[in-house]
Write a protein that holds these residues in place. Structure first.
Motif, PDB file in Angstrom:
ATOM      1  N   TRP A 135       0.810  -1.206   0.000  1.00  0.00           N
ATOM      2  CA  TRP A 135       0.000   0.000   0.000  1.00  0.00           C
ATOM      3  C   TRP A 135       0.850   1.265   0.000  1.00  0.00           C
ATOM      4  CZ3 TRP A 135      -3.937  -1.773   4.321  1.00  0.00           C
ATOM      5  CH2 TRP A 135      -4.731  -2.805   3.790  1.00  0.00           C
ATOM      6  N   GLN A 136       2.131   1.140   0.396  1.00  0.00           N
ATOM      7  CA  GLN A 136       3.013   2.298   0.441  1.00  0.00           C
ATOM      8  C   GLN A 136       3.824   2.480  -0.831  1.00  0.00           C
ATOM      9  OE1 GLN A 136       5.071   1.054   4.006  1.00  0.00           O
ATOM     10  NE2 GLN A 136       3.978   2.560   5.263  1.00  0.00           N
TER      11      GLN A 136
ATOM     12  N   ALA B  85       6.229  -4.905  -6.982  1.00  0.00           N
ATOM     13  CA  ALA B  85       6.389  -5.851  -8.082  1.00  0.00           C
ATOM     14  C   ALA B  85       6.276  -5.151  -9.426  1.00  0.00           C
ATOM     15  CB  ALA B  85       5.327  -6.942  -7.975  1.00  0.00           C
ATOM     16  N   PRO B  86       7.339  -5.135 -10.237  1.00  0.00           N
ATOM     17  CA  PRO B  86       7.213  -4.611 -11.602  1.00  0.00           C
ATOM     18  C   PRO B  86       6.197  -5.442 -12.380  1.00  0.00           C
ATOM     19  CG  PRO B  86       9.307  -5.760 -11.314  1.00  0.00           C
ATOM     20  CD  PRO B  86       8.700  -5.642  -9.954  1.00  0.00           C
ATOM     21  N   ILE B  87       5.564  -4.818 -13.338  1.00  0.00           N
ATOM     22  CA  ILE B  87       4.378  -5.411 -13.955  1.00  0.00           C
ATOM     23  C   ILE B  87       4.645  -6.784 -14.564  1.00  0.00           C
ATOM     24  CG2 ILE B  87       4.753  -4.193 -16.144  1.00  0.00           C
ATOM     25  CD1 ILE B  87       1.655  -3.949 -16.300  1.00  0.00           C
TER      26      ILE B  87
ATOM     27  N   LEU C 252       1.796 -12.669 -11.880  1.00  0.00           N
ATOM     28  CA  LEU C 252       0.691 -13.436 -12.439  1.00  0.00           C
ATOM     29  C   LEU C 252      -0.500 -13.312 -11.494  1.00  0.00           C
ATOM     30  CD1 LEU C 252       2.024 -16.870 -13.800  1.00  0.00           C
ATOM     31  CD2 LEU C 252       1.308 -14.873 -15.109  1.00  0.00           C
ATOM     32  N   PHE C 253      -1.718 -13.162 -12.030  1.00  0.00           N
ATOM     33  CA  PHE C 253      -2.896 -13.079 -11.175  1.00  0.00           C
ATOM     34  C   PHE C 253      -4.046 -13.868 -11.789  1.00  0.00           C
ATOM     35  CE2 PHE C 253      -2.867  -9.407 -13.976  1.00  0.00           C
ATOM     36  CZ  PHE C 253      -4.176  -9.302 -14.439  1.00  0.00           C
TER      37      PHE C 253
ATOM     38  N   LEU D  18      -3.515  -1.099  -9.592  1.00  0.00           N
ATOM     39  CA  LEU D  18      -4.213  -2.370  -9.783  1.00  0.00           C
ATOM     40  C   LEU D  18      -3.818  -3.377  -8.711  1.00  0.00           C
ATOM     41  CD1 LEU D  18      -6.174  -3.842 -11.704  1.00  0.00           C
ATOM     42  CD2 LEU D  18      -4.154  -4.724 -12.915  1.00  0.00           C
ATOM     43  N   TRP D  19      -2.524  -3.457  -8.387  1.00  0.00           N
ATOM     44  CA  TRP D  19      -2.082  -4.418  -7.355  1.00  0.00           C
ATOM     45  C   TRP D  19      -2.696  -4.058  -5.999  1.00  0.00           C
ATOM     46  CZ3 TRP D  19      -1.331  -6.741 -11.279  1.00  0.00           C
ATOM     47  CH2 TRP D  19      -0.247  -6.680 -12.148  1.00  0.00           C
ATOM     48  N   VAL D  20      -2.758  -2.767  -5.666  1.00  0.00           N
ATOM     49  CA  VAL D  20      -3.344  -2.361  -4.387  1.00  0.00           C
ATOM     50  C   VAL D  20      -4.819  -2.757  -4.336  1.00  0.00           C
ATOM     51  CG1 VAL D  20      -3.954  -0.391  -2.929  1.00  0.00           C
ATOM     52  CG2 VAL D  20      -1.687  -0.504  -3.983  1.00  0.00           C
ATOM     53  N   ARG D  21      -5.530  -2.545  -5.435  1.00  0.00           N
ATOM     54  CA  ARG D  21      -6.942  -2.912  -5.474  1.00  0.00           C
ATOM     55  C   ARG D  21      -7.110  -4.417  -5.267  1.00  0.00           C
ATOM     56  NH1 ARG D  21      -8.964  -1.967 -10.939  1.00  0.00           N
ATOM     57  NH2 ARG D  21      -8.306   0.181 -10.512  1.00  0.00           N
TER      58      ARG D  21
END
Length: 613
Positions: free
Chosen positions: A465-466, A470-472, A476-477, A500-503
């Motif tokens: 959150w800070q 992770a670079p894009i 994998l998601f 997007l990662w935070v969400r």
């Protein structure tokens, strides 16, 4: 295409079970491209001759000819292979360690790799499992700086030109020496990651192998003498002193280490003299302490040795965003073509006109499960990414921008992590490569690269959150996250992946693994890097504003655990409150202090009650 191999195996006291497993794996090869091979066992223990001769009598059980020969003594790895080479004649000389065995498609994949190689490729290295060798290679061309002798194929012409293995190196380092002599003679070396030899180099992660350490030090000094400058030699002797001063890693380490010095000094003149021809070519290898090349972190990530079934594993979709850079796109797609994971879909999204359609169709259709779309007019990175997500059909999603690359094991490594966790997002370590583009056309690109920088921090929800952990291309998601929470915010052109990662982190934990499986480029120019950093800084406040609108449900215990984890990672020494209470209660004098303090507090409280009106 039909290729003929001589398979050379040097044996020293291996059990019947070990040798039978290797021979059975050779017999079970599913060769479709066409290959013929003969197997040659070279025994380095004369006392074991009778037992090994029995394999010749059983050779009728195998679909290949089997020969056994014997050395006069234990002459070492390289000398024994050289003797077999002199007795053979096939165009390709295939060396294997006796304690390994091949995946069923290994020779099939080798045949394909050899057929697709140019005539200046002198050797091909197989991939070792469960611990893949961590040396760095080019993810697009698969060129490698040196090859391991545990499983490799040599072009006969190349092996003969450099006269095979160095007879003065008994064990460890002889494969590096041979590789460098080949390169200095104009040959290139190639890695074949989908041709697998299972070779348990280490019984367990981090195993200390005294013979490897001691002989490796001696070989490194000898190679510095043959290929390096006098400064390289002096630095090698400095490394020898540091090795002597360090804490011994096994019993008798210092005594054995000291013994390497006179051995080296006796051979120094020979290696310096015989290396003159190679030094005159301008070939200059890099020496990294006792290593012979850069390494990828995560050497002891343990891969499964089971062959992956493409009909069983989940489909993984990789979205490739590109914009008017076909030459860079080619390199990214080549790194996808080399993936060892067997079920892959690639969606190329061109942000703008169809500049790269012909490249994709001519060079990759039929070789890669790839689809190409263009947006027609530029819509931005985020919108282009969403177009790819919308048409991807995989169970798992990932991204690879056109100037980034995957190492061949990237998807396989992350999908193996998937199998052991309930998390819906995982990421790995990456190499950041400062790069200067020298020339870029539609057909070609040339660039200068600086040393790689490791980019990895283990996952922490609070840390994510800070800042972006992770670079894009490292992530994998699961597609369920996209179905539930959507893709990129299309008005963002910077830090869209972090938002997007935070969400996603509000809905699931992430898993991370400290193994470098990808590389991404950043500007080498200081001016361009500063401009890029200024843009990122400007986008940071916008990203934080997006976080204000996000909501997450956490228990009090989740919050305290996150705070404890953050404090532990940032502190030099950290003792949690719970741990402190436990320690204090175990100390008798502390219990007395607390009990005395409690007694005084009770007396004071009672006195206050008495005198209060």
């Amino acid at each position: 295409m039909r290729i003929w191999f001589d398979v050379s195996v040097v044996v020293y006291r291996e059990t019947d079970e070990v040798l039978t497993r290797l021979l059975d794996s050779l017999a079970a090869q599913s060769v479709h491209c066409g290959a013929h091979f003969q197997v040659w066992l070279r025994n380095n223990d004369p006392d074991d001759a009778g037992r090994l001769d029995q394999f010749v009598h059983a050779s009728s059980n195998y679909p290949f000819d089997l020969s056994v020969s014997h050395s006069r003594d234990n002459v070492g790895f390289g000398v024994a292979h050289n003797a077999t080479f002199e007795a053979t004649s096939a165009p390709f000389f295939f060396i294997l360690n006796p304690d390994g065995w091949l995946h069923s498609t290994a020779i099939d994949r080798l045949v394909a790799a050899i057929g697709n190689s140019s005539s200046n490729v002198g050797a091909w290295e197989l991939r070792q499992l469960p611990f893949e060798h961590p040396k760095v290679y080019d993810p697009s061309t698969l060129q490698v700086s040196w090859i391991s002798g545990a499983g490799a194929v040599f072009r006969r012409e190349a092996f003969a030109q450099v006269r095979g293995f160095e007879p003065c190196i008994f064990m460890y380092g002889e494969d590096v020496d041979l590789s460098w002599r080949l390169r200095a003679s104009g040959w290139t070396l190639r890695y074949v990651p989908d041709a697998v030899v299972v070779h348990h180099t280490y019984a367990s992660p981090g195993e200390v192998k005294p013979a490897q350490i001691v002989n490796g030090v001696l070989a490194s000094l000898q190679l510095r003498t043959r290929f390096g400058t006098w400064a390289d030699i002096l630095r090698g002797l400095g490394c020898w002193l540091l090795q002597l001063a360090r804490r011994p890693r096994f019993e008798g380490a210092r005594r054995r280490h000291i013994a390497t010095l006179p051995q080296y000094l006796r051979s120094m003149s020979y290696f310096r003299r015989t290396g003159l021809t190679y030094r005159q070519t301008g070939f200059r290898p890099e020496f990294r302490f006792w290593s012979y090349s850069d390494k990828r972190e995560g050497a002891f990530f343990e891969f499964s040795t089971t062959e992956l079934d493409p009909d069983v594993v989940p489909l993984v979709s990789i979205i490739v965003r590109t914009h008017r850079r076909p030459a860079l796109l080619r390199e990214a797609l080549m790194s996808l073509l080399h993936q060892t994971y067997p079920r892959l879909e690639v969606v190329v999204v061109e942000d703008g006109p169809e500049n790269s359609r012909s490249l994709v169709e001519k060079e990759f259709e039929g070789r890669l499960n790839v689809r190409y779309i263009s947006t027609g007019v530029p819509v931005g990175r985020s919108a282009a990414g969403n177009r790819g997500l919308a048409i991807a059909t995989g169970e798992w999603f990932g991204f690879l921008d056109d100037d980034d690359q995957f190492y061949a094991d990237h998807i396989e490594a992350l999908m193996q992590v998937v199998g052991g966790t309930s998390s819906r997002v995982m990421y790995s370590a990456a190499h950041e490569i400062p790069t200067k583009i020298l020339a870029l056309t539609e057909d070609s690109v040339s660039y200068q690269e600086a040393d790689a920088l490791l980019k990895y921090r283990p996952y922490s929800r609070l840390a994510m959150w800070q800042e972006n952990l992770a670079p894009i291309q490292a992530v994998l998601f699961h597609r369920s996250l996209y179905d539930e929470f959507g893709g990129f915010d299309e008005d963002l052109d910077q830090l869209e992946d972090w938002v997007l990662w935070v969400r996603y982190s509000c809905a699931t934990n992430f898993e991370s693994v400290n193994r470098v499986t990808s590389r991404f480029r950043v500007p080498m120019s200081g001016r361009v890097a500063l401009e890029r950093q200024a843009n990122l800084h400007s986008a940071y406040s916008t990203a934080l504003e997006r976080q204000r609108k996000m909501r997450v449900t956490l228990s009090p215990l989740d919050v305290t655990s996150m705070a404890e984890e953050q404090a532990r990672r940032q502190a030099i020494i950290h003792v949690s409150r719970r741990r402190a209470r436990m320690l204090f209660t175990r100390m008798r004098f502390m219990r007395r202090i607390f009990s005395t303090q409690a007694g005084w507090r009770r007396r004071i409280s009672a006195l206050r009650r008495r005198i209060s009106p």
